[in-house]
Design a protein around this motif. Structure first.
Motif, PDB file in Angstrom:
ATOM      1  N   ALA A  44      40.194  33.014  29.667  1.00 26.41           N
ATOM      2  CA  ALA A  44      38.764  32.521  29.526  1.00 26.41           C
ATOM      3  C   ALA A  44      38.435  31.485  30.722  1.00 26.41           C
ATOM      4  O   ALA A  44      37.360  31.497  31.033  1.00 26.41           O
ATOM      5  CB  ALA A  44      38.383  31.926  28.291  1.00 26.41           C
ATOM      6  N   HIS A  45      39.370  30.471  30.727  1.00 28.17           N
ATOM      7  CA  HIS A  45      39.062  29.266  31.567  1.00 28.17           C
ATOM      8  C   HIS A  45      38.939  29.897  32.942  1.00 28.17           C
ATOM      9  O   HIS A  45      37.985  29.442  33.714  1.00 28.17           O
ATOM     10  CB  HIS A  45      40.539  28.418  31.525  1.00 28.17           C
ATOM     11  CG  HIS A  45      40.251  27.122  32.111  1.00 28.17           C
ATOM     12  ND1 HIS A  45      41.208  26.202  32.417  1.00 28.17           N
ATOM     13  CD2 HIS A  45      39.186  26.433  32.638  1.00 28.17           C
ATOM     14  CE1 HIS A  45      40.922  25.136  32.983  1.00 28.17           C
ATOM     15  NE2 HIS A  45      39.412  25.452  33.397  1.00 28.17           N
ATOM     16  N   VAL A  46      39.597  30.769  33.400  1.00 27.14           N
ATOM     17  CA  VAL A  46      39.850  31.247  34.814  1.00 27.14           C
ATOM     18  C   VAL A  46      38.637  32.202  34.965  1.00 27.14           C
ATOM     19  O   VAL A  46      37.807  32.121  36.155  1.00 27.14           O
ATOM     20  CB  VAL A  46      40.931  32.116  35.196  1.00 27.14           C
ATOM     21  CG1 VAL A  46      41.082  32.718  36.437  1.00 27.14           C
ATOM     22  CG2 VAL A  46      42.468  31.294  34.828  1.00 27.14           C
ATOM     23  N   VAL A  47      38.325  32.994  34.214  1.00 28.09           N
ATOM     24  CA  VAL A  47      37.051  34.028  34.140  1.00 28.09           C
ATOM     25  C   VAL A  47      35.785  33.234  34.114  1.00 28.09           C
ATOM     26  O   VAL A  47      34.720  33.757  34.662  1.00 28.09           O
ATOM     27  CB  VAL A  47      37.016  34.929  32.889  1.00 28.09           C
ATOM     28  CG1 VAL A  47      35.753  35.581  32.831  1.00 28.09           C
ATOM     29  CG2 VAL A  47      38.204  36.141  32.983  1.00 28.09           C
ATOM     30  N   GLY A  48      35.824  32.055  33.359  1.00 31.27           N
ATOM     31  CA  GLY A  48      34.586  31.267  33.608  1.00 31.27           C
ATOM     32  C   GLY A  48      34.064  30.763  34.729  1.00 31.27           C
ATOM     33  O   GLY A  48      32.977  30.966  35.102  1.00 31.27           O
ATOM     34  N   THR A  63      40.335  34.093  50.627  1.00 27.90           N
ATOM     35  CA  THR A  63      41.645  34.766  49.967  1.00 27.90           C
ATOM     36  C   THR A  63      42.510  33.553  49.195  1.00 27.90           C
ATOM     37  O   THR A  63      41.821  32.274  49.272  1.00 27.90           O
ATOM     38  CB  THR A  63      42.607  35.077  50.892  1.00 27.90           C
ATOM     39  OG1 THR A  63      43.056  34.077  51.908  1.00 27.90           O
ATOM     40  CG2 THR A  63      41.996  36.248  51.757  1.00 27.90           C
ATOM     41  N   TYR A  64      43.274  33.924  48.328  1.00 28.33           N
ATOM     42  CA  TYR A  64      44.202  33.049  47.408  1.00 28.33           C
ATOM     43  C   TYR A  64      44.848  32.241  48.130  1.00 28.33           C
ATOM     44  O   TYR A  64      45.026  30.949  47.925  1.00 28.33           O
ATOM     45  CB  TYR A  64      45.040  33.877  46.506  1.00 28.33           C
ATOM     46  CG  TYR A  64      45.629  32.989  45.428  1.00 28.33           C
ATOM     47  CD1 TYR A  64      45.113  32.362  44.328  1.00 28.33           C
ATOM     48  CD2 TYR A  64      46.898  32.728  45.606  1.00 28.33           C
ATOM     49  CE1 TYR A  64      45.533  31.703  43.613  1.00 28.33           C
ATOM     50  CE2 TYR A  64      47.546  31.744  44.583  1.00 28.33           C
ATOM     51  CZ  TYR A  64      46.749  31.347  43.471  1.00 28.33           C
ATOM     52  OH  TYR A  64      47.570  30.424  42.587  1.00 28.33           O
ATOM     53  N   GLN A  65      45.368  32.686  49.324  1.00 28.92           N
ATOM     54  CA  GLN A  65      46.157  31.765  50.361  1.00 28.92           C
ATOM     55  C   GLN A  65      45.416  30.696  50.802  1.00 28.92           C
ATOM     56  O   GLN A  65      45.630  29.567  50.867  1.00 28.92           O
ATOM     57  CB  GLN A  65      46.794  32.371  51.490  1.00 28.92           C
ATOM     58  CG  GLN A  65      47.772  31.674  52.256  1.00 28.92           C
ATOM     59  CD  GLN A  65      48.302  32.596  53.614  1.00 28.92           C
ATOM     60  OE1 GLN A  65      48.221  33.847  53.655  1.00 28.92           O
ATOM     61  NE2 GLN A  65      49.173  32.010  54.347  1.00 28.92           N
ATOM     62  N   GLN A  66      43.928  31.082  51.108  1.00 33.92           N
ATOM     63  CA  GLN A  66      43.001  30.089  52.092  1.00 33.92           C
ATOM     64  C   GLN A  66      42.634  28.934  50.757  1.00 33.92           C
ATOM     65  O   GLN A  66      42.401  27.704  50.877  1.00 33.92           O
ATOM     66  CB  GLN A  66      41.598  30.818  52.401  1.00 33.92           C
ATOM     67  CG  GLN A  66      41.974  31.454  53.540  1.00 33.92           C
ATOM     68  CD  GLN A  66      40.952  32.374  54.024  1.00 33.92           C
ATOM     69  OE1 GLN A  66      39.972  32.830  53.096  1.00 33.92           O
ATOM     70  NE2 GLN A  66      40.821  32.398  55.455  1.00 33.92           N
ATOM     71  N   LEU A  67      42.481  29.607  49.602  1.00 38.68           N
ATOM     72  CA  LEU A  67      42.208  28.611  48.400  1.00 38.68           C
ATOM     73  C   LEU A  67      43.298  27.699  48.290  1.00 38.68           C
ATOM     74  O   LEU A  67      43.133  26.377  47.694  1.00 38.68           O
ATOM     75  CB  LEU A  67      41.928  29.533  47.301  1.00 38.68           C
ATOM     76  CG  LEU A  67      40.499  30.237  46.854  1.00 38.68           C
ATOM     77  CD1 LEU A  67      40.768  31.147  45.581  1.00 38.68           C
ATOM     78  CD2 LEU A  67      39.394  29.191  47.268  1.00 38.68           C
ATOM     79  N   GLU A  68      44.568  28.055  48.325  1.00 39.08           N
ATOM     80  CA  GLU A  68      45.608  27.023  47.879  1.00 39.08           C
ATOM     81  C   GLU A  68      45.555  26.237  49.066  1.00 39.08           C
ATOM     82  O   GLU A  68      45.966  25.001  48.952  1.00 39.08           O
ATOM     83  CB  GLU A  68      46.911  27.929  47.973  1.00 39.08           C
ATOM     84  CG  GLU A  68      47.157  28.771  46.762  1.00 39.08           C
ATOM     85  CD  GLU A  68      48.523  29.410  46.451  1.00 39.08           C
ATOM     86  OE1 GLU A  68      49.040  29.091  45.522  1.00 39.08           O
ATOM     87  OE2 GLU A  68      48.952  30.113  47.836  1.00 39.08           O
ATOM     88  N   GLU A  69      45.250  26.479  50.444  1.00 37.77           N
ATOM     89  CA  GLU A  69      45.435  25.608  51.618  1.00 37.77           C
ATOM     90  C   GLU A  69      44.370  24.325  51.429  1.00 37.77           C
ATOM     91  O   GLU A  69      44.446  23.376  51.868  1.00 37.77           O
ATOM     92  CB  GLU A  69      45.117  26.625  52.926  1.00 37.77           C
ATOM     93  CG  GLU A  69      46.518  27.296  53.201  1.00 37.77           C
ATOM     94  CD  GLU A  69      46.229  28.327  54.478  1.00 37.77           C
ATOM     95  OE1 GLU A  69      44.970  28.196  54.848  1.00 37.77           O
ATOM     96  OE2 GLU A  69      47.053  28.950  55.000  1.00 37.77           O
ATOM     97  N   ILE A  70      43.027  25.132  51.120  1.00 41.55           N
ATOM     98  CA  ILE A  70      41.912  24.142  50.701  1.00 41.55           C
ATOM     99  C   ILE A  70      42.380  23.332  49.752  1.00 41.55           C
ATOM    100  O   ILE A  70      42.184  22.030  49.901  1.00 41.55           O
ATOM    101  CB  ILE A  70      40.852  24.762  50.161  1.00 41.55           C
ATOM    102  CG1 ILE A  70      40.089  25.831  51.458  1.00 41.55           C
ATOM    103  CG2 ILE A  70      39.588  24.005  49.913  1.00 41.55           C
ATOM    104  CD1 ILE A  70      39.093  26.808  51.147  1.00 41.55           C
ATOM    105  N   PHE A 106      40.962  35.353  43.016  1.00 42.43           N
ATOM    106  CA  PHE A 106      41.244  34.114  42.155  1.00 42.43           C
ATOM    107  C   PHE A 106      42.053  34.704  41.035  1.00 42.43           C
ATOM    108  O   PHE A 106      43.144  34.529  40.630  1.00 42.43           O
ATOM    109  CB  PHE A 106      40.020  33.596  41.911  1.00 42.43           C
ATOM    110  CG  PHE A 106      40.501  32.273  41.182  1.00 42.43           C
ATOM    111  CD1 PHE A 106      41.171  31.208  41.727  1.00 42.43           C
ATOM    112  CD2 PHE A 106      39.816  31.988  39.816  1.00 42.43           C
ATOM    113  CE1 PHE A 106      41.401  30.114  40.735  1.00 42.43           C
ATOM    114  CE2 PHE A 106      40.004  30.799  39.251  1.00 42.43           C
ATOM    115  CZ  PHE A 106      40.661  29.984  39.577  1.00 42.43           C
ATOM    116  N   PHE A 107      41.155  35.453  40.158  1.00 38.09           N
ATOM    117  CA  PHE A 107      41.562  35.844  38.793  1.00 38.09           C
ATOM    118  C   PHE A 107      43.054  36.686  39.067  1.00 38.09           C
ATOM    119  O   PHE A 107      43.839  36.487  38.168  1.00 38.09           O
ATOM    120  CB  PHE A 107      40.622  36.793  38.224  1.00 38.09           C
ATOM    121  CG  PHE A 107      41.176  37.157  36.777  1.00 38.09           C
ATOM    122  CD1 PHE A 107      41.331  36.426  35.450  1.00 38.09           C
ATOM    123  CD2 PHE A 107      41.608  38.495  36.569  1.00 38.09           C
ATOM    124  CE1 PHE A 107      41.674  36.869  34.393  1.00 38.09           C
ATOM    125  CE2 PHE A 107      42.115  38.942  35.402  1.00 38.09           C
ATOM    126  CZ  PHE A 107      42.010  37.966  34.414  1.00 38.09           C
TER     127      PHE A 107
END
Length: 381
Positions: free
Chosen positions: A170-174, A37-44, A187-188
């Motif tokens: 485009a940066h994020v979609v890449g 999840t986005y929260q997990q990505l932020e914690e990582i 993420f996106f």
């Protein structure tokens, strides 16, 4: 480089054996896996940034660290326990009865020397690959800020804002197109909701491509159309258009090269060869050292020899794990690249550049002359 649907290749979907995928070291998302999840990505990301600063800590804090260290990886690698188990088991048997040393005339040390050479070469190879991919990731964000600097003083405000949000989208979609832990939903969508990169209709258009490399190219083509439109309207001249197109193509090429690297990881044959050699060498090394102590009851000799077995196992397995950790920098391990930070940094830098012109005052000739002739002051610190 033509970006075909390399995301499918990056999934390595032809592998059905999970152990093979794990051994290869690619943090790919299988169809049954749920992305973080986005929260997990932020914690990582928070832990990842802390680990990056870990090398500045005092010696004792580095040694006692757990996150981002070889200790954590070694504890969950089953091979580390095999030589330890072989050594302990054989020492128990030798204490009960005398046994003939079956490895008395063996050349285990020679095998260990060759294995060490291949492991060091493997780590050097993956380390070079890792930092090349790091440079590419930073280059993508750098090209966006370069373009923003150019158009902030030439484009109309609305046109500049649209081109910048397309570039950041485009940066994020890449990264979503890599089919790793950075998914469209987790993420996106969160980045888009926070920074308003694309409208609902624009998201629907690029979603028709399946959120892969084609979606990235779709947005890049929008950017080129906006530059062409600015030239047609007389906002920029031919030279400026060529320069902007050159920057956008450089942005595209950097992301393309990331896809190329991810499509072709380090050869599985090579990694399997190292794993096989390690699995054969370490038990034999433990056997040789267990016999070298003899059948006496000197516990001090057993402890010292046991530590040598653990040290050698840590060296062999640690080098192999280190190389595997660097094979794919765009995963969710603490050792991977800080993709979320790169994306946010690029967006916020663009916002700062576009808003900076509001802080620029008119030129005051008397003030400039005064500043130029003003005597220097000694600053006491």
């Amino acid at each position: 480089n033509n970006m075909t649907d390399q995301a499918t290749s990056y999934k390595l979907s032809t592998f059905s054996d999970d152990s093979i995928i794990q051994t290869l070291g690619c943090k790919v998302m299988k169809s049954t896996d749920l992305p973080p999840t986005y929260q997990q990505l932020e914690e990582i990301e928070v832990q990842r940034r802390e680990v990056l600063r870990g090398g500045e800590r005092p010696f004792w804090r580095i040694v006692l660290s757990w996150n981002g260290t070889c200790l954590r990886a070694l504890c969950f690698d089953w091979l580390i326990w095999v030589p330890i188990g072989v050594f302990v088991t054989l020492r128990i048997l030798l204490r009960q009865r005398e046994m003939m040393d079956i490895l008395e005339d063996s050349n285990i040390d020679i095998l260990g020397g060759f294995l060490s050479f291949f492991l060091v070469h493997f780590v050097n190879q993956t380390n070079t690959r890792f930092f090349e991919m790091y440079k590419l990731a930073k280059s993508v964000g750098g090209k966006i800020t370069e373009i923003t600097c150019v158009i902030s003083t030439t484009f109309r405000p609305a046109a500049a804002l649209r081109l910048v949000r397309y570039l950041n989208a485009a940066h994020v979609v890449g990264y979503v197109g890599l089919n790793g832990p950075y998914s469209k939903e987790q993420f996106f969508d969160h980045i888009n909701a926070k920074y308003n990169l694309l409208t609902e209709s624009e998201v629907e258009i690029i979603g028709r491509h399946g959120w892969n490399s084609e979606s990235f190219l779709e947005i890049v083509s929008w950017c080129q159309h906006d530059i062409r439109k600015a030239k047609t309207e007389g906002v920029i001249d031919s030279g400026e258009m060529r320069e902007l197109n050159k920057l956008i193509l450089g942005f595209k090429d950097s992301m393309e090269t990331i896809y190329d690297y991810c499509e072709q990881p380090v050869h599985f044959f090579y990694i399997h060869f190292l794993c096989l050699l390690s699995a054969l060498y370490l038990p034999l090394f433990a056997l040789e050292n267990a016999f070298s102590v003899g059948s006496n009851d000197e516990w001090s000799s057993e402890v010292i020899t046991g530590l040598i077995v653990i040290l050698q196992s840590t060296f062999v397995i640690g080098l192999r794990l280190l190389g595997q950790k660097m094979v794919d920098p765009y995963g969710d391990d603490l050792e991977d690249l800080s993709v979320l930070s790169y994306v946010k940094c690029a967006i916020e830098e663009c916002q700062m550049i576009l808003s900076a012109k509001n802080n620029v005052t008119d030129i005051d000739e008397s003030l400039e002359k005064k500043m130029a002739t003003k005597p220097a002051k000694n600053v006491i610190t």
